[in-house]
Design a protein around this motif. Structure first.
Motif, PDB file in Angstrom:
ATOM      1  N   ILE A  19      -8.853  -6.964   1.534  1.00 32.95           N
ATOM      2  CA  ILE A  19      -8.627  -5.579   1.091  1.00 32.95           C
ATOM      3  C   ILE A  19      -9.909  -4.935   0.551  1.00 32.95           C
ATOM      4  CG2 ILE A  19      -7.519  -4.175  -0.690  1.00 32.95           C
ATOM      5  CD1 ILE A  19      -5.645  -4.695   1.597  1.00 32.95           C
ATOM      6  N   LYS A  20     -10.651  -5.670  -0.289  1.00 38.20           N
ATOM      7  CA  LYS A  20     -11.871  -5.079  -0.856  1.00 38.20           C
ATOM      8  C   LYS A  20     -12.887  -4.775   0.244  1.00 38.20           C
ATOM      9  CE  LYS A  20     -14.995  -5.544  -4.772  1.00 38.20           C
ATOM     10  NZ  LYS A  20     -16.255  -5.222  -4.090  1.00 38.20           N
ATOM     11  N   LYS A  21     -12.964  -5.657   1.228  1.00 35.60           N
ATOM     12  CA  LYS A  21     -13.877  -5.430   2.363  1.00 35.60           C
ATOM     13  C   LYS A  21     -13.458  -4.184   3.140  1.00 35.60           C
ATOM     14  CE  LYS A  21     -15.516  -7.803   6.567  1.00 35.60           C
ATOM     15  NZ  LYS A  21     -14.712  -7.151   7.608  1.00 35.60           N
ATOM     16  N   LEU A  22     -12.161  -4.020   3.343  1.00 34.59           N
ATOM     17  CA  LEU A  22     -11.662  -2.834   4.043  1.00 34.59           C
ATOM     18  C   LEU A  22     -12.023  -1.564   3.275  1.00 34.59           C
ATOM     19  CD1 LEU A  22      -8.276  -2.301   5.789  1.00 34.59           C
ATOM     20  CD2 LEU A  22      -8.940  -0.725   3.975  1.00 34.59           C
ATOM     21  N   LEU A  23     -11.815  -1.594   1.966  1.00 38.71           N
ATOM     22  CA  LEU A  23     -12.145  -0.426   1.148  1.00 38.71           C
ATOM     23  C   LEU A  23     -13.635  -0.111   1.220  1.00 38.71           C
ATOM     24  CD1 LEU A  23      -9.964  -1.254  -2.014  1.00 38.71           C
ATOM     25  CD2 LEU A  23      -9.477   0.474  -0.270  1.00 38.71           C
ATOM     26  N   ASP A  24     -14.453  -1.146   1.186  1.00 38.88           N
ATOM     27  CA  ASP A  24     -15.907  -0.945   1.301  1.00 38.88           C
ATOM     28  C   ASP A  24     -16.288  -0.376   2.667  1.00 38.88           C
ATOM     29  OD1 ASP A  24     -17.187  -1.577  -1.137  1.00 38.88           O
ATOM     30  OD2 ASP A  24     -16.796  -3.708  -0.813  1.00 38.88           O
ATOM     31  N   ASN A  25     -15.668  -0.908   3.708  1.00 36.37           N
ATOM     32  CA  ASN A  25     -16.015  -0.492   5.072  1.00 36.37           C
ATOM     33  C   ASN A  25     -15.710   0.980   5.338  1.00 36.37           C
ATOM     34  OD1 ASN A  25     -16.881  -3.057   5.661  1.00 36.37           O
ATOM     35  ND2 ASN A  25     -15.085  -3.638   6.865  1.00 36.37           N
ATOM     36  N   PHE A  26     -14.640   1.486   4.750  1.00 38.15           N
ATOM     37  CA  PHE A  26     -14.180   2.835   5.087  1.00 38.15           C
ATOM     38  C   PHE A  26     -14.356   3.863   3.969  1.00 38.15           C
ATOM     39  CE2 PHE A  26     -11.334   0.211   7.917  1.00 38.15           C
ATOM     40  CZ  PHE A  26     -11.883   0.638   9.123  1.00 38.15           C
ATOM     41  N   LYS A  27     -14.943   3.456   2.842  1.00 35.25           N
ATOM     42  CA  LYS A  27     -14.961   4.342   1.672  1.00 35.25           C
ATOM     43  C   LYS A  27     -15.723   5.648   1.902  1.00 35.25           C
ATOM     44  CE  LYS A  27     -18.918   1.955  -0.429  1.00 35.25           C
ATOM     45  NZ  LYS A  27     -19.356   1.062  -1.536  1.00 35.25           N
ATOM     46  N   SER A  28     -16.694   5.651   2.775  1.00 30.82           N
ATOM     47  CA  SER A  28     -17.471   6.873   2.978  1.00 30.82           C
ATOM     48  C   SER A  28     -16.749   7.889   3.863  1.00 30.82           C
ATOM     49  CB  SER A  28     -18.839   6.544   3.597  1.00 30.82           C
ATOM     50  OG  SER A  28     -18.673   5.866   4.827  1.00 30.82           O
ATOM     51  N   ASP A  29     -15.724   7.445   4.581  1.00 28.96           N
ATOM     52  CA  ASP A  29     -15.018   8.325   5.520  1.00 28.96           C
ATOM     53  C   ASP A  29     -13.636   8.757   5.049  1.00 28.96           C
ATOM     54  OD1 ASP A  29     -17.156   8.116   7.258  1.00 28.96           O
ATOM     55  OD2 ASP A  29     -16.296   6.444   8.379  1.00 28.96           O
ATOM     56  N   PHE A  30     -13.171   8.208   3.925  1.00 32.55           N
ATOM     57  CA  PHE A  30     -11.802   8.464   3.503  1.00 32.55           C
ATOM     58  C   PHE A  30     -11.696   8.760   2.016  1.00 32.55           C
ATOM     59  CE2 PHE A  30     -11.343   5.918   7.311  1.00 32.55           C
ATOM     60  CZ  PHE A  30     -10.282   6.515   7.966  1.00 32.55           C
ATOM     61  N   LYS A  31     -10.658   9.516   1.696  1.00 31.55           N
ATOM     62  CA  LYS A  31     -10.194   9.638   0.320  1.00 31.55           C
ATOM     63  C   LYS A  31      -9.071   8.606   0.174  1.00 31.55           C
ATOM     64  CE  LYS A  31     -10.940  13.021  -1.909  1.00 31.55           C
ATOM     65  NZ  LYS A  31     -11.996  13.273  -2.923  1.00 31.55           N
ATOM     66  N   PHE A  32      -9.249   7.614  -0.697  1.00 30.49           N
ATOM     67  CA  PHE A  32      -8.228   6.588  -0.934  1.00 30.49           C
ATOM     68  C   PHE A  32      -7.409   6.959  -2.172  1.00 30.49           C
ATOM     69  CE2 PHE A  32     -11.508   3.457   0.864  1.00 30.49           C
ATOM     70  CZ  PHE A  32     -10.947   3.482   2.124  1.00 30.49           C
ATOM     71  N   CYS A  33      -6.094   6.764  -2.084  1.00 30.45           N
ATOM     72  CA  CYS A  33      -5.219   7.009  -3.225  1.00 30.45           C
ATOM     73  C   CYS A  33      -4.162   5.907  -3.313  1.00 30.45           C
ATOM     74  CB  CYS A  33      -4.520   8.365  -3.101  1.00 30.45           C
ATOM     75  SG  CYS A  33      -5.647   9.781  -3.158  1.00 30.45           S
ATOM     76  N   ILE A  34      -3.574   5.773  -4.483  1.00 33.35           N
ATOM     77  CA  ILE A  34      -2.469   4.835  -4.708  1.00 33.35           C
ATOM     78  C   ILE A  34      -1.194   5.627  -4.983  1.00 33.35           C
ATOM     79  CG2 ILE A  34      -1.499   3.162  -6.345  1.00 33.35           C
ATOM     80  CD1 ILE A  34      -3.539   1.767  -4.717  1.00 33.35           C
ATOM     81  N   ALA A  35      -0.104   5.223  -4.324  1.00 29.81           N
ATOM     82  CA  ALA A  35       1.226   5.767  -4.607  1.00 29.81           C
ATOM     83  C   ALA A  35       2.155   4.576  -4.829  1.00 29.81           C
ATOM     84  CB  ALA A  35       1.722   6.633  -3.453  1.00 29.81           C
ATOM     85  N   THR A  36       2.476   4.318  -6.077  1.00 31.59           N
ATOM     86  CA  THR A  36       3.245   3.130  -6.425  1.00 31.59           C
ATOM     87  C   THR A  36       4.505   3.486  -7.192  1.00 31.59           C
ATOM     88  OG1 THR A  36       3.212   1.071  -7.727  1.00 31.59           O
ATOM     89  CG2 THR A  36       1.761   2.839  -8.481  1.00 31.59           C
ATOM     90  N   ASN A  37       5.561   2.721  -6.967  1.00 31.01           N
ATOM     91  CA  ASN A  37       6.783   2.912  -7.750  1.00 31.01           C
ATOM     92  C   ASN A  37       6.706   2.226  -9.110  1.00 31.01           C
ATOM     93  OD1 ASN A  37       7.981   4.544  -5.875  1.00 31.01           O
ATOM     94  ND2 ASN A  37       9.552   3.094  -5.229  1.00 31.01           N
ATOM     95  N   ALA A  38       5.542   1.672  -9.411  1.00 31.06           N
ATOM     96  CA  ALA A  38       5.282   1.140 -10.755  1.00 31.06           C
ATOM     97  C   ALA A  38       4.812   2.279 -11.657  1.00 31.06           C
ATOM     98  CB  ALA A  38       4.222   0.047 -10.696  1.00 31.06           C
ATOM     99  N   ASN A  39       4.707   2.004 -12.932  1.00 31.74           N
ATOM    100  CA  ASN A  39       4.162   2.961 -13.887  1.00 31.74           C
ATOM    101  C   ASN A  39       2.654   3.091 -13.654  1.00 31.74           C
ATOM    102  OD1 ASN A  39       2.878   3.837 -16.465  1.00 31.74           O
ATOM    103  ND2 ASN A  39       4.984   3.847 -17.208  1.00 31.74           N
ATOM    104  N   SER A  40       2.166   4.301 -13.537  1.00 29.74           N
ATOM    105  CA  SER A  40       0.749   4.499 -13.200  1.00 29.74           C
ATOM    106  C   SER A  40      -0.189   4.014 -14.305  1.00 29.74           C
ATOM    107  CB  SER A  40       0.471   5.971 -12.885  1.00 29.74           C
ATOM    108  OG  SER A  40       0.804   6.799 -13.977  1.00 29.74           O
ATOM    109  N   ASN A  41       0.280   3.957 -15.536  1.00 31.19           N
ATOM    110  CA  ASN A  41      -0.569   3.431 -16.618  1.00 31.19           C
ATOM    111  C   ASN A  41      -0.858   1.945 -16.408  1.00 31.19           C
ATOM    112  OD1 ASN A  41      -0.658   5.897 -18.131  1.00 31.19           O
ATOM    113  ND2 ASN A  41       1.441   5.497 -18.778  1.00 31.19           N
ATOM    114  N   TYR A  42       0.166   1.201 -16.000  1.00 28.58           N
ATOM    115  CA  TYR A  42      -0.035  -0.216 -15.703  1.00 28.58           C
ATOM    116  C   TYR A  42      -0.859  -0.380 -14.430  1.00 28.58           C
ATOM    117  CZ  TYR A  42       3.769  -0.788 -19.069  1.00 28.58           C
ATOM    118  OH  TYR A  42       4.552  -0.729 -20.194  1.00 28.58           O
ATOM    119  N   ALA A  43      -0.610   0.484 -13.470  1.00 33.02           N
ATOM    120  CA  ALA A  43      -1.358   0.423 -12.207  1.00 33.02           C
ATOM    121  C   ALA A  43      -2.856   0.556 -12.461  1.00 33.02           C
ATOM    122  CB  ALA A  43      -0.868   1.505 -11.252  1.00 33.02           C
ATOM    123  N   ARG A  44      -3.234   1.522 -13.284  1.00 34.27           N
ATOM    124  CA  ARG A  44      -4.657   1.710 -13.608  1.00 34.27           C
ATOM    125  C   ARG A  44      -5.221   0.484 -14.330  1.00 34.27           C
ATOM    126  NH1 ARG A  44      -2.516   6.692 -15.014  1.00 34.27           N
ATOM    127  NH2 ARG A  44      -3.012   8.321 -13.506  1.00 34.27           N
TER     128      ARG A  44
END
Length: 211
Positions: free
Chosen positions: A87-112
């Motif tokens: 996953i970290k490699k994927l994020l590194d590979n594509f970070k310059s071309d994409f806006k990445f976001c998280i959408a989780t059914n967990a509490n966002s405070n814990y997610a952060r």
């Protein structure tokens, strides 16, 4: 601008240990016997069950259940927490071309807190949880908030998750949804779920770089 929206638990990070232990902590305090970790995780995403009834024998999540869950999870959500391989490699590979976001059914405070602990929070422009919208996934609220916030066209967005709640949320918002099979759920090939991060990379390339 292109956007990839990730579910968190079971997609980006393996938080199964803390989730299962928290469910069992709540059950123990309600006088219920413990459940096997795999059984909990296989059913946690099931869209066809009432989770409050299934796990706690209640029609809805009572204030007691919510308080027990939040108290234990807040203290233990970093225990045995891992990023899925690749996953970290994927994020590194594509970070310059994409806006990445998280959408989780967990509490966002814990997610952060969890993403910060794993030192990958920097990749995500926004981290939304159930507490940030009126209705969690499979409703499209989180997706719509993110599309509007960054003025992203629907054809330029994709949602990646390990639950049909994720793909239904994507469908309801009018964007592509990708189901992955390395998380908490166990899908057969008929659902077209991806079994590796490498397969996900290929899907991303097909959609965004081949047009």
């Amino acid at each position: 601008m292109n956007m990839i929206i990730f579910d968190m638990d079971g997609t980006v990070i393996n938080s199964g240990f803390a989730i299962a232990n928290t469910v069992n902590y709540v059950r123990e305090n309600l006088g219920l016997e413990s459940l096997e970790k795999d059984f909990i995780l296989e059913n946690i995403n099931d869209i066809n069950i009432n989770s409050a009834e299934f796990f706690y024998n209640e029609k809805v999540f009572t204030p007691q259940i919510q308080e027990l869950f939040e108290d234990y999870y807040s203290k233990n959500c970093l225990v045995d927490l891992h990023i899925y391989d690749g996953i970290k490699k994927l994020l590194d590979n594509f970070k310059s071309d994409f806006k990445f976001c998280i959408a989780t059914n967990a509490n966002s405070n814990y997610a952060r807190k969890m993403l910060n602990h794993l030192e990958i929070d920097k990749y995500f422009s926004s981290i939304l949880g159930y507490n940030d919208v009126e209705k969690p996934k499979p409703n499209p609220d989180m997706v719509n908030v993110l599309l509007d916030k960054y003025s992203i066209k629907k054809e330029n967005a994709q949602l990646v998750g390990d639950s049909t709640k994720d793909t239904i949320a994507a469908f309801n918002a009018g964007i592509d949804g990708i189901l992955v099979n390395w998380g908490f759920s166990n899908y057969d090939n008929e659902k077209g779920a991806l079994n590796s991060v490498e397969e996900l990379e290929k899907k991303i390339i097909e959609k965004f770089y081949s047009r």
